[in-house]
Design an enzyme around this catalytic site. Structure first.
Site, PDB file in Angstrom:
ATOM      1  N   HIS A 191       0.861  -1.192   0.000  1.00 20.16           N
ATOM      2  CA  HIS A 191       0.000   0.000   0.000  1.00 20.16           C
ATOM      3  C   HIS A 191       0.899   1.245   0.000  1.00 20.16           C
ATOM      4  O   HIS A 191       1.967   1.249   0.619  1.00 20.16           O
ATOM      5  CB  HIS A 191      -0.914  -0.012   1.235  1.00 20.16           C
ATOM      6  CG  HIS A 191      -1.960   1.061   1.170  1.00 20.16           C
ATOM      7  ND1 HIS A 191      -1.705   2.359   1.499  1.00 20.16           N
ATOM      8  CD2 HIS A 191      -3.258   1.018   0.785  1.00 20.16           C
ATOM      9  CE1 HIS A 191      -2.797   3.083   1.311  1.00 20.16           C
ATOM     10  NE2 HIS A 191      -3.762   2.284   0.880  1.00 20.16           N
ATOM     11  N   GLU A 244      -3.934   1.978  -7.374  1.00 19.52           N
ATOM     12  CA  GLU A 244      -4.275   3.124  -6.530  1.00 19.52           C
ATOM     13  C   GLU A 244      -3.339   4.287  -6.858  1.00 19.52           C
ATOM     14  O   GLU A 244      -2.219   4.344  -6.314  1.00 19.52           O
ATOM     15  CB  GLU A 244      -4.108   2.777  -5.050  1.00 19.52           C
ATOM     16  CG  GLU A 244      -5.068   1.733  -4.544  1.00 19.52           C
ATOM     17  CD  GLU A 244      -5.373   1.928  -3.058  1.00 19.52           C
ATOM     18  OE1 GLU A 244      -6.545   1.976  -2.706  1.00 19.52           O
ATOM     19  OE2 GLU A 244      -4.431   2.039  -2.250  1.00 19.52           O
TER      20      GLU A 244
HETATM   21  P1  PGA Z   1      -9.530   6.192   0.360  1.00 19.75           P
HETATM   22  O1  PGA Z   1      -8.325   5.166   0.613  1.00 19.75           O
HETATM   23  O2  PGA Z   1     -10.680   5.382  -0.202  1.00 19.75           O
HETATM   24  O3  PGA Z   1      -9.839   6.784   1.682  1.00 19.75           O
HETATM   25  O4  PGA Z   1      -9.047   7.188  -0.637  1.00 19.75           O
HETATM   26  C1  PGA Z   1      -8.058   4.141  -0.295  1.00 19.75           C
HETATM   27  C2  PGA Z   1      -6.893   3.298   0.169  1.00 19.75           C
HETATM   28  O5  PGA Z   1      -5.955   3.848   0.741  1.00 19.75           O
HETATM   29  O6  PGA Z   1      -6.866   2.068  -0.018  1.00 19.75           O
END
Ligand code: PGA
Length: 255
Positions: free
Chosen positions: A99, A169
């Protein structure tokens, strides 16, 4: 071990909530909704201290359990670490790896790939997060993504690649006001499939689920899945709000 449901919605609780009681309330409310939805695989990724509690609540498997991290060590004396085998023996079947918030603490692609391989050896599906810090329109970010994916998947063979999940992401969209535009999500997802094809061949590459994460909420979730053409979502903030998260699950189930 393959999960047959069509879409994945992974709730990344990060470092919340502050008490087991609150964690229990959130889990019970979402489990009730998730258990009647046949086209969504719902996954909770609570802080590790709540994993046994949530595992007991979801013992029938209506909701799957994910860790937010795993040790890079297979075994041995490593204070504070939790290894993949312990996760497996505690009912965990998914694990978020790489992450951006962990990469910001210094986690490297090489460490991510070691974790991914340990998880696969233990039958846990890694949810491997990748994403660029900056998005440009010249496509420089694509080269960054390609390297990050290839390096994070080192050692993964065609044989066990069917268990991996990629979570795209874009870092700038995590914890932000708005997600990435749907057309850009779609474009980047196609690029990720191309990179996976280079590594594993087309058939395998097209069977690997690609999720999107970054500012997903109950209002934008369905459009992201439909127009971004992703296989599911990695959700941060909205995953702690049972009303919003349940509504999202129902919307995705209706696709
Ligand atoms: P968020 O976080 O939906 O609050 O933007 C996503 C994540 O970090 O997996």
């Amino acid at each position: 071990m393959a999960v047959k449901k069509t879409k994945f919605v992974v709730g990344n609780w990060k470092m919340s909530p502050v008490s087991p009681l609150e964690a229990k309330k959130i889990a019970i409310s979402i489990k009730k909704c998730a258990s009647v939805l046949s086209k969504v695989t719902t996954v909770f990724a609570p802080p590790s201290i709540y994993l046994p509690l949530i595992s007991r609540l979801c013992a029938k498997g209506e909701v799957k359990l994910s860790s937010q991290n795993v040790s890079i060590f297979k075994d041995g004396a490593h204070t504070g670490e939790v290894n993949a085998e312990m996760l497996k023996n505690s009912g965990v079947s998914f694990c978020i790896v790489g992450h951006s918030e962990r990469r910001a603490l210094g986690e490297t692609d090489a460490q991510v790939s070691e974790k991914v391989n340990l998880l696969l050896e233990n039958g846990i599906r890694p949810v491997i997060c990748v994403g660029e810090g900056e998005h440009d329109h010249q496509g420089v970010y694509l080269e960054f993504l390609q390297n990050e994916i290839k390096n994070s998947l080192k050692g993964v063979t065609k044989k066990n690649a069917s268990d991996i999940i990629i979570a795209y992401e874009p870092i700038w969209a995590v914890g932000a006001k708005e997600p990435m535009q749907n057309s850009d999500i779609h474009e980047t997802t196609l690029f990720i499939k191309k990179v996976l094809t280079d590594i594993f061949g087309q058939e395998m590459a097209f069977s690997i689920p690609i999720l999107y994460g970054g500012s997903v909420n109950m209002r934008n979730a369905k459009d992201i899945v439909m127009m971004g053409q992703v296989d599911g979502l990695l959700v941060g903030r909205e995953s702690l709000n049972p009303i919003g998260f349940n509504s999202m699950l129902k919307e995705i189930n209706s696709i």
